[in-house]
Design an enzyme around this catalytic site. Structure first.
Site, PDB file in Angstrom:
ATOM      1  N   LYS A  42       0.825  -1.211   0.000  1.00  0.00           N
ATOM      2  CA  LYS A  42       0.000   0.000   0.000  1.00  0.00           C
ATOM      3  C   LYS A  42       0.855   1.254   0.000  1.00  0.00           C
ATOM      4  O   LYS A  42       0.373   2.338  -0.286  1.00  0.00           O
ATOM      5  CB  LYS A  42      -0.890   0.027   1.263  1.00  0.00           C
ATOM      6  CG  LYS A  42      -1.768  -1.187   1.444  1.00  0.00           C
ATOM      7  CD  LYS A  42      -2.441  -1.116   2.849  1.00  0.00           C
ATOM      8  CE  LYS A  42      -3.067  -2.437   3.179  1.00  0.00           C
ATOM      9  NZ  LYS A  42      -3.504  -2.453   4.615  1.00  0.00           N
ATOM     10  N   GLY A  43       2.136   1.074   0.376  1.00  0.00           N
ATOM     11  CA  GLY A  43       2.990   2.230   0.644  1.00  0.00           C
ATOM     12  C   GLY A  43       3.120   3.226  -0.488  1.00  0.00           C
ATOM     13  O   GLY A  43       3.293   4.418  -0.252  1.00  0.00           O
ATOM     14  N   GLU A  98       7.853   2.336  -6.088  1.00  0.00           N
ATOM     15  CA  GLU A  98       7.940   2.006  -4.660  1.00  0.00           C
ATOM     16  C   GLU A  98       8.046   3.277  -3.815  1.00  0.00           C
ATOM     17  O   GLU A  98       8.534   4.302  -4.281  1.00  0.00           O
ATOM     18  CB  GLU A  98       9.181   1.135  -4.399  1.00  0.00           C
ATOM     19  CG  GLU A  98       8.891  -0.353  -4.345  1.00  0.00           C
ATOM     20  CD  GLU A  98       8.079  -0.770  -3.113  1.00  0.00           C
ATOM     21  OE1 GLU A  98       7.358   0.062  -2.534  1.00  0.00           O
ATOM     22  OE2 GLU A  98       8.177  -1.954  -2.731  1.00  0.00           O
ATOM     23  N   ASP A  99       7.603   3.166  -2.573  1.00  0.00           N
ATOM     24  CA  ASP A  99       7.815   4.286  -1.641  1.00  0.00           C
ATOM     25  C   ASP A  99       9.218   4.229  -1.049  1.00  0.00           C
ATOM     26  O   ASP A  99       9.877   5.241  -0.884  1.00  0.00           O
ATOM     27  CB  ASP A  99       6.740   4.310  -0.530  1.00  0.00           C
ATOM     28  CG  ASP A  99       6.610   2.962   0.187  1.00  0.00           C
ATOM     29  OD1 ASP A  99       7.084   1.932  -0.347  1.00  0.00           O
ATOM     30  OD2 ASP A  99       6.033   2.936   1.281  1.00  0.00           O
ATOM     31  N   ASP A 102      14.406  -0.787   1.220  1.00  0.00           N
ATOM     32  CA  ASP A 102      15.146  -0.912   2.482  1.00  0.00           C
ATOM     33  C   ASP A 102      16.053  -2.147   2.406  1.00  0.00           C
ATOM     34  O   ASP A 102      17.181  -2.051   1.922  1.00  0.00           O
ATOM     35  CB  ASP A 102      14.123  -0.999   3.625  1.00  0.00           C
ATOM     36  CG  ASP A 102      14.757  -0.953   5.007  1.00  0.00           C
ATOM     37  OD1 ASP A 102      15.979  -1.109   5.128  1.00  0.00           O
ATOM     38  OD2 ASP A 102      14.016  -0.786   6.002  1.00  0.00           O
ATOM     39  N   LYS A 130      17.084   3.468   1.031  1.00  0.00           N
ATOM     40  CA  LYS A 130      17.829   3.356   2.291  1.00  0.00           C
ATOM     41  C   LYS A 130      18.947   2.332   2.099  1.00  0.00           C
ATOM     42  O   LYS A 130      18.809   1.156   2.470  1.00  0.00           O
ATOM     43  CB  LYS A 130      16.867   2.913   3.403  1.00  0.00           C
ATOM     44  CG  LYS A 130      17.428   3.100   4.805  1.00  0.00           C
ATOM     45  CD  LYS A 130      16.615   2.342   5.841  1.00  0.00           C
ATOM     46  CE  LYS A 130      15.395   3.079   6.324  1.00  0.00           C
ATOM     47  NZ  LYS A 130      14.718   2.351   7.427  1.00  0.00           N
ATOM     48  N   PHE A 151      13.615   4.583  11.048  1.00  0.00           N
ATOM     49  CA  PHE A 151      12.288   4.111  10.652  1.00  0.00           C
ATOM     50  C   PHE A 151      11.409   5.307  10.314  1.00  0.00           C
ATOM     51  O   PHE A 151      11.089   6.117  11.182  1.00  0.00           O
ATOM     52  CB  PHE A 151      11.650   3.257  11.740  1.00  0.00           C
ATOM     53  CG  PHE A 151      10.443   2.520  11.244  1.00  0.00           C
ATOM     54  CD1 PHE A 151      10.586   1.405  10.431  1.00  0.00           C
ATOM     55  CD2 PHE A 151       9.171   2.965  11.551  1.00  0.00           C
ATOM     56  CE1 PHE A 151       9.471   0.730   9.938  1.00  0.00           C
ATOM     57  CE2 PHE A 151       8.052   2.294  11.068  1.00  0.00           C
ATOM     58  CZ  PHE A 151       8.210   1.181  10.259  1.00  0.00           C
ATOM     59  N   VAL A 152      11.056   5.421   9.055  1.00  0.00           N
ATOM     60  CA  VAL A 152      10.309   6.597   8.597  1.00  0.00           C
ATOM     61  C   VAL A 152       8.854   6.261   8.295  1.00  0.00           C
ATOM     62  O   VAL A 152       8.541   5.148   7.878  1.00  0.00           O
ATOM     63  CB  VAL A 152      10.983   7.248   7.364  1.00  0.00           C
ATOM     64  CG1 VAL A 152      12.336   7.832   7.747  1.00  0.00           C
ATOM     65  CG2 VAL A 152      11.149   6.252   6.221  1.00  0.00           C
ATOM     66  N   ASP A 158       3.957   3.302   6.592  1.00  0.00           N
ATOM     67  CA  ASP A 158       3.199   3.059   7.820  1.00  0.00           C
ATOM     68  C   ASP A 158       4.056   2.514   8.949  1.00  0.00           C
ATOM     69  O   ASP A 158       5.145   1.982   8.752  1.00  0.00           O
ATOM     70  CB  ASP A 158       2.092   2.028   7.548  1.00  0.00           C
ATOM     71  CG  ASP A 158       2.641   0.603   7.381  1.00  0.00           C
ATOM     72  OD1 ASP A 158       3.483   0.410   6.490  1.00  0.00           O
ATOM     73  OD2 ASP A 158       2.261  -0.290   8.170  1.00  0.00           O
ATOM     74  N   ARG A 164       0.140   6.514   7.433  1.00  0.00           N
ATOM     75  CA  ARG A 164       0.272   6.616   5.982  1.00  0.00           C
ATOM     76  C   ARG A 164      -0.238   7.963   5.482  1.00  0.00           C
ATOM     77  O   ARG A 164       0.253   8.491   4.489  1.00  0.00           O
ATOM     78  CB  ARG A 164      -0.522   5.508   5.280  1.00  0.00           C
ATOM     79  CG  ARG A 164      -0.030   4.089   5.533  1.00  0.00           C
ATOM     80  CD  ARG A 164      -0.718   3.142   4.545  1.00  0.00           C
ATOM     81  NE  ARG A 164      -0.650   1.748   4.947  1.00  0.00           N
ATOM     82  CZ  ARG A 164       0.372   0.918   4.681  1.00  0.00           C
ATOM     83  NH1 ARG A 164       1.422   1.362   4.015  1.00  0.00           N
ATOM     84  NH2 ARG A 164       0.328  -0.339   5.061  1.00  0.00           N
TER      85      ARG A 164
HETATM   86  C1  PRP Z   1       7.285  -1.721   2.773  1.00  0.00           C
HETATM   87  C2  PRP Z   1       7.586  -0.639   1.757  1.00  0.00           C
HETATM   88  C3  PRP Z   1       8.234  -1.386   0.625  1.00  0.00           C
HETATM   89  C4  PRP Z   1       8.988  -2.481   1.350  1.00  0.00           C
HETATM   90  C5  PRP Z   1      10.443  -2.130   1.459  1.00  0.00           C
HETATM   91  O1  PRP Z   1       6.109  -2.396   2.406  1.00  0.00           O
HETATM   92  O2  PRP Z   1       6.390  -0.016   1.333  1.00  0.00           O
HETATM   93  O3  PRP Z   1       7.290  -1.933  -0.236  1.00  0.00           O
HETATM   94  O4  PRP Z   1       8.401  -2.588   2.653  1.00  0.00           O
HETATM   95  O5  PRP Z   1      11.117  -2.980   2.322  1.00  0.00           O
HETATM   96  P1  PRP Z   1      12.237  -4.004   1.902  1.00  0.00           P
HETATM   97  O6  PRP Z   1      13.180  -3.303   0.945  1.00  0.00           O
HETATM   98  O7  PRP Z   1      12.920  -4.302   3.211  1.00  0.00           O
HETATM   99  O8  PRP Z   1      11.613  -5.197   1.296  1.00  0.00           O
HETATM  100  P2  PRP Z   1       5.307  -3.376   3.412  1.00  0.00           P
HETATM  101  O9  PRP Z   1       5.718  -4.770   3.139  1.00  0.00           O
HETATM  102  O10 PRP Z   1       5.448  -2.875   4.806  1.00  0.00           O
HETATM  103  O11 PRP Z   1       3.812  -3.219   2.931  1.00  0.00           O
HETATM  104  P3  PRP Z   1       3.002  -1.832   2.802  1.00  0.00           P
HETATM  105  O12 PRP Z   1       3.529  -1.127   1.581  1.00  0.00           O
HETATM  106  O13 PRP Z   1       1.588  -2.259   2.639  1.00  0.00           O
HETATM  107  O14 PRP Z   1       3.256  -1.047   4.061  1.00  0.00           O
HETATM  108 MG    MG Z   2       4.460  -1.445   5.671  1.00  0.00          MG
HETATM  109 MN    MN Z   3       5.243  -1.478   0.397  1.00  0.00          MN
END
Ligand code: PRP
Ligand code: MG
Ligand code: MN
Length: 180
Positions: A42-43, A98-99, A102, A130, A151-152, A158, A164
């Site tokens: 969802k990010g 992507e948002d 990481d 990151k 952690f942002v 979120d 969000r």
């Molecule tokens: C978060 C973020 C990226 C991903 C990055 O999504 O939005 O999609 O993690 O992390 P990584 O590089 O360590 O894989 P999340 O899985 O929390 O789902 P969300 O977007 O619904 O919050």
């Molecule tokens: Mg998430």
């Molecule tokens: Mn995500």
């Protein structure tokens, strides 16, 4: 919600400027093509909405829902495909939105997925990168900001599915998640 934020990293205006800059880069990259632009739920919802409107080029939009954090602050390492795109990526120019990148595990999963489906090209646009968090190699082609290892939240990002809808990106006060 503002009370839970330790500091603002990127203001609404800085995000807007980054979207305009990245949108123009994408416009140039895909001139004469019609990429499938895939927002990662969802990010990436707000970033997706802003970036596509900053790129004056033909495109088809789709969304994919993958999850690895399950609402917490640490990646589980297992990326789960929750809801797939509806368009066919075979032979297409795929642009993943992507948002944040990481550990890189989500992005690697997505890139492998679309490579396996025979995409013609796969590029990635992320608002935040990151590099200090990286566990697997996963590189983006268009990057808004390189973020420190904190952690942002906000602008789609979120903690426990909350924050969000903050219009800016900030660092959460440790006391918010330290009791977990
Ligand atoms: C978060 C973020 C990226 C991903 C990055 O999504 O939005 O999609 O993690 O992390 P990584 O590089 O360590 O894989 P999340 O899985 O929390 O789902 P969300 O977007 O619904 O919050
Ligand atoms: Mg998430
Ligand atoms: Mn995500």
């Amino acid at each position: 919600m503002d009370n839970d934020i330790l500091k603002v990293l990127y203001s609404q205006n800085e995000i807007k400027e980054a979207c305009e800059r990245l949108g123009k880069q994408i416009q140039k990259e895909y001139e004469g093509k019609t990429p499938v632009v895939i927002g990662v739920l969802k990010g990436a919802v707000f970033f997706m909405a802003d970036i596509v409107r900053a790129a004056d080029t033909y495109m088809q939009m789709d969304f994919i829902d993958v999850s690895s954090y399950h609402g917490g602050t640490k990646s589980s390492g297992e990326v789960e495909l929750v809801t797939d795109i509806t368009l066919d990526a075979a032979g297409r120019d795929v642009l993943i939105i992507e948002d944040i990148v990481d550990t890189g595990q989500t992005l690697k999963f997505l890139m492998d997925t679309f490579a396996n489906r025979g995409a013609n090209s796969i590029k990635v646009c992320t608002l935040l990168d990151k590099p200090a968090g990286r566990l697997v190699e996963a590189n983006s082609d268009f990057i808004g900001f390189e973020v420190p290892n904190e952690f942002v939240v906000g602008y789609g990002l979120d903690y426990d599915e909350k924050y969000r809808n903050l219009p800016y990106i900030g660092v959460l006060k440790p006391k918010i998640y330290s009791h977990n």
